[in-house]
Structure formats: C-alpha cells, structure tokens
Design a protein around this motif. Structure first.
Motif, mmCIF file in Angstrom:
data_model
loop_
_atom_site.group_PDB
_atom_site.id
_atom_site.type_symbol
_atom_site.label_atom_id
_atom_site.label_comp_id
_atom_site.label_asym_id
_atom_site.label_seq_id
_atom_site.Cartn_x
_atom_site.Cartn_y
_atom_site.Cartn_z
ATOM 1 N N ASP A 100 -4.457 36.483 -8.744
ATOM 2 C CA ASP A 100 -4.593 35.994 -10.108
ATOM 3 C C ASP A 100 -5.168 34.582 -10.098
ATOM 4 O O ASP A 100 -5.073 33.853 -9.106
ATOM 5 N N ASP A 122 -7.772 45.176 -9.284
ATOM 6 C CA ASP A 122 -6.489 45.653 -9.801
ATOM 7 C C ASP A 122 -6.661 46.776 -10.823
ATOM 8 O O ASP A 122 -5.847 47.696 -10.898
ATOM 9 N N THR A 123 -7.726 46.708 -11.606
ATOM 10 C CA THR A 123 -7.957 47.740 -12.624
ATOM 11 C C THR A 123 -9.079 48.694 -12.250
ATOM 12 O O THR A 123 -9.065 49.858 -12.642
ATOM 13 N N THR A 124 -10.045 48.202 -11.487
ATOM 14 C CA THR A 124 -11.207 49.036 -11.157
ATOM 15 C C THR A 124 -11.178 49.580 -9.733
ATOM 16 O O THR A 124 -11.928 50.499 -9.403
#
Length: 229
Positions: A100, A122-124
């Motif tokens: 982060d 984290d999302t992709t």
C-alpha cells in the motif's frame, strides 16, 4: 555522455542535489527520435513488501496520466489504471508499488510529493514475477515503453530480488535488460530501505547538460557520474 541520478520529487531521505540544469538535460529526448518521453527507469520484482516499478517523464512538458495503464507480460492495455498519477511534470518520477502507498512511502522515506500508486496486483493479479515484463500504455492504449526481464529466461540478466535494477539513459526504451544493473547502496543515489531493500524509487538517471551538447556533435555512449545522497 555523462549522466547523474537526479531527484525528481522531494523525499525525506534527500540530500542537496543540483537540478538547475535539468530542463536542458531533458532535451536529450529530442535527439533520440525512436523513443518517447516517459520511460521505465527502475524496477524490483520482489522485496520486503516493496515490489515496484518507476516511470519517469524525461520530456520537456508535463504528461497527463489519465487513462494510462500498466500490465505485465500479458500486455493488455487498460489492465491496471495509472490515472491517479495525474499530471506528471518534466523530470518527475512516479512509483507503482505492490504494497500500500503509505507503507511504501514510510519504508523508503518518501515525502508526500512523490506520487505512489499501491496495491499492484491485489485486484488484477498482475504483480511482477521473477520472469516477466513491464508494459506501459498511454490513454490511447498505445504501448509507450516495455521491458522484458528474467534471470531464468534471459542468460546474463540481473535478478531484482531485494535490489532494484536501473540503467543509463542510453538504454531507456530499448527493451534490453542485459544493459540493466543492480543498484548499490551509495551509488547513483541508491540507498537501503528500512525493510532492507536497496534502490532509489523517486530518483532517475538523466544526462548532464554538457553531455547533451556532445551528442549534438556526434559523441556516442553514455558514461555515468556517481552521485551520492
């Protein structure tokens, strides 16, 4: 051609560095017609939570990153949005990190003025691997810069585990990882983070202005001048 590691945006770890000649130094881009203005200038695929990629605007005008994106070796434009970088000034370096933003900034002692986008992958799911690629796309989904790397796949390639890789301005945009080297604490602005990784996120090598003139006279090659924090 000489070059120096120049601080693009202020950080807590910063020592005084001469940047008054930066606008003239950035003029070297116009001498390299096959290359654009934004380049991949540093990367580390694995660290103590500090996997990152650095992009630097070496053009003479600001670049709006709205609609720009990143992807790994899948090379699909639009995968990871970089719009949050906003307007990136001439000479400015911005950071894409796996951890982060706050943690990355604290670990490397970077001031709030250094733009960081965190949570890569984290999302992709397209965070960097040991053998991978870095692909930067602009708002029109045009590939701006790419770097294919991997010490297992490319004989002689560096392995950027806990130590970042960087190169000289002569190699920016060439997608030749064999011309990249590992950062060394105290050399070309590199230092050790609180987590024990070595690199210089937020800094990039740019040519010295006197060297730009030499290129205009037909001088070949780029020699680095060491700059310490």
């Amino acid at each position: 051609m000489k070059s120096s590691r120049v601080l693009a945006t202020a950080g807590v770890q910063q020592k005084a560095m001469k940047t008054s000649f930066l606008p003239l130094a950035l003029a070297f881009v116009s001498i390299l017609p096959s290359k654009g203005a934004v380049f991949i200038t540093e990367w580390m695929y694995s660290g103590n939570g500090d996997e990152f990629v650095e992009f630097t605007n070496l053009g003479s005008s600001a670049v709006d990153f709205t609609g720009w994106s990143f992807d790994d070796n899948n090379a699909v434009a639009g995968t990871f949005d970089l719009s949050a970088f906003g307007m990136v000034a001439p000479g400015e370096s911005v950071i894409l990190a796996q951890t982060d933003e706050a943690s990355f900034r604290t670990d490397w002692g970077l001031a709030g003025s250094v733009k960081v986008i965190g949570l890569l992958g984290d999302t992709t799911g397209n965070n960097l691997g040991r053998n991978d690629a870095i692909n930067l796309f602009d708002a029109s989904n045009t590939l701006v810069d790419t770097l294919t790397y991997g010490d297992q796949d490319i004989a002689g390639s560096i392995r950027t585990q806990d130590v970042s890789g960087y190169t000289t301005p002569a190699n920016y945009g060439s997608d030749d990882v064999l011309q990249w080297m590992l950062s060394v604490d105290g050399v070309d602005g590199a230092f050790t983070s609180t987590g024990g990784d070595v690199g210089s996120p937020g800094f990039a090598l740019v040519p010295e202005p006197s060297s730009v003139l030499l290129i205009g006279l037909g001088s070949l090659g780029l020699l680095r001048r060491r700059v310490h924090r």
